[in-house]
Design an enzyme around this catalytic site. Structure first.
Site, mmCIF file in Angstrom:
data_model
loop_
_atom_site.group_PDB
_atom_site.id
_atom_site.type_symbol
_atom_site.label_atom_id
_atom_site.label_comp_id
_atom_site.label_asym_id
_atom_site.label_seq_id
_atom_site.Cartn_x
_atom_site.Cartn_y
_atom_site.Cartn_z
ATOM 1 N N GLU A 52 -17.793 -3.559 24.495
ATOM 2 C CA GLU A 52 -16.979 -4.771 24.627
ATOM 3 C C GLU A 52 -15.749 -4.753 23.719
ATOM 4 O O GLU A 52 -14.650 -5.128 24.138
ATOM 5 C CB GLU A 52 -17.818 -6.024 24.326
ATOM 6 C CG GLU A 52 -18.921 -6.301 25.332
ATOM 7 C CD GLU A 52 -20.238 -5.657 24.946
ATOM 8 O OE1 GLU A 52 -21.262 -5.972 25.580
ATOM 9 O OE2 GLU A 52 -20.247 -4.843 23.993
ATOM 10 N N HIS A 111 -4.073 2.976 -3.557
ATOM 11 C CA HIS A 111 -4.258 2.500 -2.181
ATOM 12 C C HIS A 111 -3.524 1.199 -1.916
ATOM 13 O O HIS A 111 -2.707 1.113 -0.999
ATOM 14 C CB HIS A 111 -5.741 2.309 -1.867
ATOM 15 C CG HIS A 111 -5.980 1.639 -0.548
ATOM 16 N ND1 HIS A 111 -6.048 2.337 0.635
ATOM 17 C CD2 HIS A 111 -6.136 0.335 -0.220
ATOM 18 C CE1 HIS A 111 -6.232 1.488 1.633
ATOM 19 N NE2 HIS A 111 -6.299 0.262 1.134
ATOM 20 N N ARG A 152 -18.166 -17.518 38.977
ATOM 21 C CA ARG A 152 -17.984 -16.066 38.879
ATOM 22 C C ARG A 152 -17.824 -15.463 40.278
ATOM 23 O O ARG A 152 -17.107 -14.485 40.469
ATOM 24 C CB ARG A 152 -19.142 -15.414 38.129
ATOM 25 C CG ARG A 152 -20.488 -15.582 38.806
ATOM 26 C CD ARG A 152 -21.621 -14.891 38.062
ATOM 27 N NE ARG A 152 -22.905 -15.149 38.698
ATOM 28 C CZ ARG A 152 -23.846 -14.238 38.876
ATOM 29 N NH1 ARG A 152 -23.664 -13.000 38.477
ATOM 30 N NH2 ARG A 152 -24.994 -14.564 39.448
ATOM 31 N N HIS A 194 -28.314 -15.024 24.854
ATOM 32 C CA HIS A 194 -27.222 -14.827 25.803
ATOM 33 C C HIS A 194 -26.513 -16.126 26.180
ATOM 34 O O HIS A 194 -25.522 -16.093 26.919
ATOM 35 C CB HIS A 194 -27.750 -14.157 27.080
ATOM 36 C CG HIS A 194 -28.049 -12.706 26.921
ATOM 37 N ND1 HIS A 194 -28.834 -12.211 25.902
ATOM 38 C CD2 HIS A 194 -27.658 -11.622 27.654
ATOM 39 C CE1 HIS A 194 -28.920 -10.892 26.015
ATOM 40 N NE2 HIS A 194 -28.213 -10.510 27.063
ATOM 41 N N HIS A 198 0.841 -1.195 0.000
ATOM 42 C CA HIS A 198 0.000 0.000 0.000
ATOM 43 C C HIS A 198 0.882 1.253 0.000
ATOM 44 O O HIS A 198 1.241 1.761 1.067
ATOM 45 C CB HIS A 198 -0.906 0.004 1.232
ATOM 46 C CG HIS A 198 -1.803 -1.193 1.332
ATOM 47 N ND1 HIS A 198 -1.345 -2.433 1.724
ATOM 48 C CD2 HIS A 198 -3.133 -1.330 1.094
ATOM 49 C CE1 HIS A 198 -2.353 -3.285 1.730
ATOM 50 N NE2 HIS A 198 -3.445 -2.644 1.339
#
Length: 665
Positions: free
Chosen positions: A414, A267, A360, A476, A36
């Site tokens: 996230e 490019h 957890r 979920h 590039h």
């Protein structure tokens, strides 16, 4: 940072120095027959001002902790970075490496890769990732400065981003977080050339980037990216900004190329011999390929020495600083002495009290023990702190203007969280971990993959790891996620079965300096299964949790919450005079590193093997023979109490027993 050497450079000198970047870039791409050239040629003027007048670095001491960081988020323009490293005198970036651009064994791969050469601060190429990393680096600088003072930590993070970086969704997460936390040590140089692979960016985007950044609480400027004075004035203003800074640099892609400049054809393809010759004439560059005139190279090498005196002064400050040993330990990435003792004591307590909680929750208990011992441990969550159980009792949250804490509220970002954690780890001085639900590793995956590629220590606390989360339902409930994560090279996927294994896995993750780790943890309560914690059995990857009472006929392999199902099935089988062993497999990756004799011993030769995991069966075949069976889920879950789901989907001891009985010869 400016000094007398850089200020004496005339516009003509600056232009010839920038043209050196253009020449090296187009020649290297042409020799490689791929690459590039457009972006390095377009941003050469901006980079020349940055590296000769502002960037704080010493090419002779590339790992100086207080150096400015330069991140090429638009990683496809890697020849810009490689050219700068060679020109400024980084020892391992020789002209031979430039000639070997994109070739086997070179330090100059198609996109910058962390660890290949000094001065490459992060691996970039997937667009937007470098921007997310830069936010993490800027945050790490703020936190380290708060802990050790500006005498030791006072530097900037510069990033070059292109149109593509800013189109990627991760860019919004990154700039929003940076603006919210007021990271005024972050300066983003936007290569505003209005060209993408398909053609003009008008084809796909019409955002007002200045207003967009302003809305996220950034200071913004727009300049001519080929006007040295405007570039310098903007960077001078950025030094004293009170917010993160965006400098939109209006540039022409492949600046200097008379026919392909300003077009999408420049490019991602070589310019071609004819256009390169025309470019040489256009920019008045008469030197052969890969030859830099001595006066130009000398000017660049002096730029590489600008920070030497500052580095020596910094070393003197470090040597008299009472926090020197702690600072150096942190930057080496070495854990403090005795850090394991509280965790080992906690494991003994787990055993004696038969602690039975969701993994957890036991992870939270482990963090409460670890955090006071490891001041570099920095936690966070993507708006799920109470669900992920990621905030240790002694942790204080980071806020805008107050960076003394060790806990980051990433918000529902996230992807941005995962990229920022990589940046924190790359900066040095911290071990980052962050949490969300396991199913949302899909939102983090590109950054997780790059962390594995870079071999950096990042820990992902991924809770609600199966249909065991229950009523929230299939949106979920992870199914394919464990398999997908295990498919990533150099990533440890831990799925502990009880509180003791959780502690063991945390220890292993923290000790893994060159491997990121996933901790897949349950929402639902699990019984304590281990009766002894004197040896870290999870370090074996898999081990016999309970051997058969007699000659083994069956081996029950399981991870996480399904291990106790396997134990229950073992008890029923024993009553039927079918001798079975139970193997806990908290980490496939570690188990596969064990020798064949150990693996054969654990898996059991000439036995029926039954694998049990509340997820996809993909990957389990490596541990199973043709007649062996995997009991898992190759379909989506459902919304119901988890006990009902396990019953309906056949993840029960009774079902396992029926399978074993039906396969006895």
């Amino acid at each position: 940072m400016t000094d007398s050497i850089s200020q004496k450079l005339s516009e003509h000198q600056l232009q010839t120095m920038a043209n050196a970047i253009r020449a090296l870039s187009m020649d290297a791409v042409e020799r490689a027959k791929s690459g590039h050239p457009g972006m390095p040629m377009g941003m050469a003027d901006v980079a020349t001002i940055l590296f000769t007048k502002f960037l704080k670095f010493d090419a002779e001491s590339p790992y100086w902790p207080d150096r400015d960081r330069f991140v090429l988020s638009a990683g496809h323009g890697s020849m810009l970075l490689y050219s700068l490293l060679y020109l400024t005198g980084y020892k391992d970036m020789t002209i031979e490496e430039i000639k070997n651009f994109r070739q086997w064994g070179s330090r100059t791969p198609g996109h910058p890769e962390y660890g290949y050469a000094a001065g490459i601060e992060t691996t970039t190429g997937p667009l937007g990732q470098g921007l997310g990393n830069a936010v993490g680096m800027a945050l790490a600088e703020k936190m380290m400065s708060a802990q050790f003072g500006k005498d030791l930590v006072d530097h900037k993070i510069y990033a070059i981003a292109g149109d593509g970086c800013l189109m990627e969704g991760i860019s919004q997460e990154a700039i929003s977080l940076a603006g919210h936390l007021c990271l005024n040590n972050l300066i983003v140089l936007f290569d505003d050339n209005h060209i993408s692979i398909d053609g003009s960016t008008d084809l796909s985007v019409s955002d007002d980037q200045l207003k967009r950044f302003q809305a996220s609480h950034w200071d913004v400027m727009a300049i001519d990216g080929h006007n040295f004075m405007e570039i310098e004035i903007a960077l001078t203003k950025a030094q004293v900004a009170t917010k993160p800074v965006l400098i939109a640099c209006k540039t022409q892609i492949a600046k200097g190329a008379p026919h392909k400049g300003g077009t999408s054809s420049a490019h991602g393809s070589p310019l071609g011999a004819e256009e390169i010759q025309a470019t040489r004439e256009s920019i008045h560059w008469s030197s052969p390929p890969f030859e830099i005139p001595e006066n130009i190279l000398s000017a660049w090498r002096r730029a590489g020495e600008r920070g030497r005196r500052l580095y020596q002064n910094w070393k003197e400050k470090l040597n008299t600083n009472p926090k020197k040993s702690e600072f150096e330990r942190r930057m080496r990435g070495e854990l403090p002495s005795g850090w394991q003792v509280p965790v080992q004591d906690l494991m003994k307590k787990f055993v004696s009290e038969k602690t039975s909680v969701a993994t957890r929750q036991s992870s939270q208990m482990v963090l409460d023990a670890l955090s006071p011992q490891i001041p570099e441990l920095v936690g966070g969550s993507a708006d799920l702190t109470g669900s992920n159980n990621t905030k240790a009792k002694d942790m204080i949250a980071i806020e805008s203007g107050n960076y003394n804490g060790r806990y980051i509220h990433y918000g529902v970002r996230e992807h941005g969280m995962a990229a920022a954690m990589s940046g924190i780890a790359l900066h040095g001085g911290f071990i980052p971990y962050g949490g969300t639900f396991l199913t949302f590793t899909d939102y983090c995956r590109p950054s997780i993959r790059l962390a594995a590629l870079m071999e950096i220590r990042v820990i992902y606390v991924m809770t609600h790891d199966s249909i065991g989360l229950g009523e929230d339902g299939p949106t979920h409930q992870p199914i394919e996620h464990l398999a997908a994560l295990r498919a990533i090279p150099n990533l440890q996927v831990f799925r502990p079965c009880d509180a003791v294994e959780v502690a063991e896995c945390w220890i292993l993750a923290l000790e893994s300096k060159k491997t990121p780790s996933i901790l897949a943890l349950t929402r639902q309560k699990l019984n304590l299964l281990r009766k002894d914690s004197s040896q870290n059995l999870s370090a074996k990857g898999a081990y016999i949790l309970k051997e058969a009472a007699g000659p083994r006929k069956v081996t029950l392999l399981a991870t996480g919450s399904e291990v106790e199902i396997a134990l229950e099935a073992q008890g029923i089988l024993e009553g039927k005079n079918i001798q079975a062993a139970v193997v806990s497999m908290p980490c496939w990756e570690l188990f596969e590193k064990k020798d064949q004799a150990y693996r054969d011993h654990v898996l059991g030769k000439n036995t029926l093997r039954i694998a049990i995991e509340a997820g996809s069966s993909m990957g389990w075949d490596k541990f199973l023979g043709e007649k062996d069976i995997m009991v898992g889920l190759n379909h989506f879950g459902a919304s119901a109490p988890y006990e009902t789901l396990y019953q309906e989907f056949g993840l029960t001891a009774d079902h396992i027993v029926k399978i074993v009985e039906g396969n006895q010869s």
